[in-house]
Design an enzyme around this catalytic site. Structure first.
Site, PDB file in Angstrom:
ATOM      1  N   ASP A  37       0.860  -1.177   0.000  1.00 33.04           N
ATOM      2  CA  ASP A  37       0.000   0.000   0.000  1.00 33.04           C
ATOM      3  C   ASP A  37       0.916   1.254   0.000  1.00 33.04           C
ATOM      4  O   ASP A  37       2.106   1.147   0.338  1.00 33.04           O
ATOM      5  CB  ASP A  37      -0.852  -0.070   1.278  1.00 33.04           C
ATOM      6  CG  ASP A  37      -1.646   1.165   1.545  1.00 33.04           C
ATOM      7  OD1 ASP A  37      -2.546   1.446   0.762  1.00 33.04           O
ATOM      8  OD2 ASP A  37      -1.356   1.853   2.555  1.00 33.04           O
ATOM      9  N   ILE A  38       0.352   2.396  -0.348  1.00 33.63           N
ATOM     10  CA  ILE A  38       1.200   3.593  -0.426  1.00 33.63           C
ATOM     11  C   ILE A  38       0.978   4.539   0.768  1.00 33.63           C
ATOM     12  O   ILE A  38       1.847   4.663   1.635  1.00 33.63           O
ATOM     13  CB  ILE A  38       0.981   4.333  -1.771  1.00 33.63           C
ATOM     14  CG1 ILE A  38       1.419   3.424  -2.933  1.00 33.63           C
ATOM     15  CG2 ILE A  38       1.773   5.645  -1.780  1.00 33.63           C
ATOM     16  CD1 ILE A  38       1.221   4.021  -4.300  1.00 33.63           C
ATOM     17  N   ASP A  39      -0.194   5.185   0.820  1.00 30.11           N
ATOM     18  CA  ASP A  39      -0.414   6.210   1.861  1.00 30.11           C
ATOM     19  C   ASP A  39      -0.541   5.571   3.247  1.00 30.11           C
ATOM     20  O   ASP A  39      -1.359   4.675   3.445  1.00 30.11           O
ATOM     21  CB  ASP A  39      -1.691   7.009   1.563  1.00 30.11           C
ATOM     22  CG  ASP A  39      -1.543   7.861   0.326  1.00 30.11           C
ATOM     23  OD1 ASP A  39      -1.861   7.364  -0.766  1.00 30.11           O
ATOM     24  OD2 ASP A  39      -1.089   9.008   0.457  1.00 30.11           O
ATOM     25  N   ASP A 215      -2.220  -0.222   5.829  1.00 30.82           N
ATOM     26  CA  ASP A 215      -2.479   0.509   7.082  1.00 30.82           C
ATOM     27  C   ASP A 215      -3.935   0.804   7.355  1.00 30.82           C
ATOM     28  O   ASP A 215      -4.252   1.439   8.356  1.00 30.82           O
ATOM     29  CB  ASP A 215      -1.750   1.860   7.054  1.00 30.82           C
ATOM     30  CG  ASP A 215      -2.406   2.826   6.078  1.00 30.82           C
ATOM     31  OD1 ASP A 215      -2.591   2.438   4.909  1.00 30.82           O
ATOM     32  OD2 ASP A 215      -2.775   3.935   6.488  1.00 30.82           O
TER      33      ASP A 215
HETATM   34  O1  LIG Z   1      -4.503   2.800  -0.447  1.00 31.50           O
HETATM   35  P1  LIG Z   1      -3.574   3.930  -0.129  1.00 31.50           P
HETATM   36  O2  LIG Z   1      -2.354   3.960  -0.989  1.00 31.50           O
HETATM   37  O3  LIG Z   1      -3.231   3.981   1.317  1.00 31.50           O
HETATM   38  O4  LIG Z   1      -4.422   5.247  -0.439  1.00 31.50           O
HETATM   39  C1  LIG Z   1      -5.523   5.566   0.409  1.00 31.50           C
HETATM   40  C2  LIG Z   1      -5.945   7.006   0.184  1.00 31.50           C
HETATM   41  O5  LIG Z   1      -4.772   7.795   0.404  1.00 31.50           O
HETATM   42  C3  LIG Z   1      -4.902   9.209   0.229  1.00 31.50           C
HETATM   43  O6  LIG Z   1      -5.628   9.746   1.311  1.00 31.50           O
HETATM   44  C4  LIG Z   1      -4.976   9.549   2.572  1.00 31.50           C
HETATM   45  O7  LIG Z   1      -3.667  10.111   2.527  1.00 31.50           O
HETATM   46  C5  LIG Z   1      -3.636  11.567   2.405  1.00 31.50           C
HETATM   47  C6  LIG Z   1      -2.167  11.977   2.259  1.00 31.50           C
HETATM   48  O8  LIG Z   1      -1.404  11.438   3.285  1.00 31.50           O
HETATM   49  C7  LIG Z   1      -4.307  12.162   3.645  1.00 31.50           C
HETATM   50  O9  LIG Z   1      -4.287  13.577   3.565  1.00 31.50           O
HETATM   51  C8  LIG Z   1      -5.745  11.649   3.721  1.00 31.50           C
HETATM   52  O10 LIG Z   1      -6.364  12.106   4.907  1.00 31.50           O
HETATM   53  C9  LIG Z   1      -5.781  10.123   3.719  1.00 31.50           C
HETATM   54  O11 LIG Z   1      -7.125   9.643   3.646  1.00 31.50           O
HETATM   55  C10 LIG Z   1      -5.533   9.529  -1.099  1.00 31.50           C
HETATM   56  O12 LIG Z   1      -5.774  10.918  -1.176  1.00 31.50           O
HETATM   57  C11 LIG Z   1      -6.766   8.707  -1.387  1.00 31.50           C
HETATM   58  O13 LIG Z   1      -7.166   8.921  -2.743  1.00 31.50           O
HETATM   59  C12 LIG Z   1      -6.441   7.221  -1.233  1.00 31.50           C
HETATM   60  O14 LIG Z   1      -7.620   6.431  -1.452  1.00 31.50           O
HETATM   61 MG    MG Z   2      -2.895   3.233   3.067  1.00 31.14          MG
END
Ligand SMILES: O=P(O)(O)OC[C@H]1O[C@H](O[C@H]2O[C@H](CO)[C@@H](O)[C@H](O)[C@H]2O)[C@H](O)[C@@H](O)[C@@H]1O
Ligand code: MG
Length: 264
Positions: A37-39, A215
């Protein structure tokens, strides 16, 4: 996530990672595949979706690890694929985007999600409605739309009601996905778990045991897939026991350190 895949109430907290468990990736790289996963996993969470910071060394670490694994490393994210590639330039990894609704395999073949005209219209309406929620951010991801309330927490319930209404109007092809301070409408046919299974049916992932690292709630389907397929599931941070992951790592920074140590 299907009800069968839901973590049971009161299920034991994931064990802190016995990091040698991940050293199998380094010792027996021909046997393992890595799904990241990224974020909140590879990258620290940021205040806004576009404010994430990719440490300079990270694309190179992932590239080295991918080569070591014979290319069996994929990113599995809620982001759109076109957003992901520039983050890790000059490298392009196999990637599943929009929680599995779009996917680029190791051969570079891209399967995109269809965007019906009615969905385009719905995104416009949501953008307009969001003007009433100061601080909320609407993220247009093509075949998905997210409303972030990290800076508009007072509107969470109202945003939830509006998104639920749009979901009901959009019909069963769409799903309301909850994440960290975000609600999004995305295609219902896909999940991160399905994406992991699809990769594992193809070269160079085929025949390997998956390690899935994430996460958030959207990562639970890939934890379920990894557990079912004899692999390893790792949740970043504390999920208060509400996870199917069998191990945990404290933070994205710690994960990045661990990944670095796996590169020979
Ligand atoms: O599946 P992931 O790679 O974990 O992506 C999930 C979502 O991540 C992003 O939103 C989240 O991260 C942002 C930056 O750190 C944060 O500001 C936000 O509150 C989080 O929800 C992204 O913008 C989404 O499109 C993804 O689905
Ligand atoms: Mg994530």
């Amino acid at each position: 996530m299907s009800s069968q895949e839901q973590p049971e109430q009161g299920e034991a907290k994931p064990r802190p990672l016995n990091e040698p468990a991940l050293t199998a990736l380094s010792l027996y790289p021909q046997d393992w595949a890595l799904f990241l996963d990224i974020d909140g996993t590879l990258l620290d969470l940021a205040e806004r979706p576009e404010a994430i910071v990719v440490p300079d060394y990270l694309p190179g670490t992932l590239h080295a690890l991918s080569r070591q694994l014979g290319g069996a490393l994929a990113l599995v994210t809620g982001r759109a694929i076109e957003f992901v590639d520039p983050l890790f330039a000059p490298f392009r990894f196999p990637v599943a985007g929009l929680h599995g609704a779009e996917r680029r395999d190791a051969a570079g073949r891209l399967r995109r999600a269809h965007i019906p005209p009615a969905f385009q219209e719905m995104k416009q309406v949501i953008r307009h409605e969001a003007l009433a929620w100061p601080g909320a951010i609407v993220e247009d991801k093509g075949a998905a739309v997210a409303v972030h309330f990290r800076h508009a927490p007072a509107y969470e319930a109202e945003i939830g009601e509006v998104m639920q209404r749009h979901l009901e109007e959009a019909g069963p092809d769409w799903n309301l996905q909850r994440g960290k301070m975000v609600l999004e409408i995305c295609p219902s046919h896909a999940s991160k778990g399905h994406a992991v299974e699809a990769f594992l049916a193809e070269t160079p992932f085929e025949g390997r045991r998956p390690v899935a690292i994430g996460d958030d709630v959207t990562d639970e389907t890939m934890f379920a897939a990894a557990n079912r397929l004899g692999g390893q599931s790792v949740r970043i941070g504390d999920a208060n026991g509400k996870t199917l992951a069998r191990a945990s790592i404290g933070s994205p920074a710690r994960l990045r350190d661990v990944l670095g140590t796996l590169v020979k």
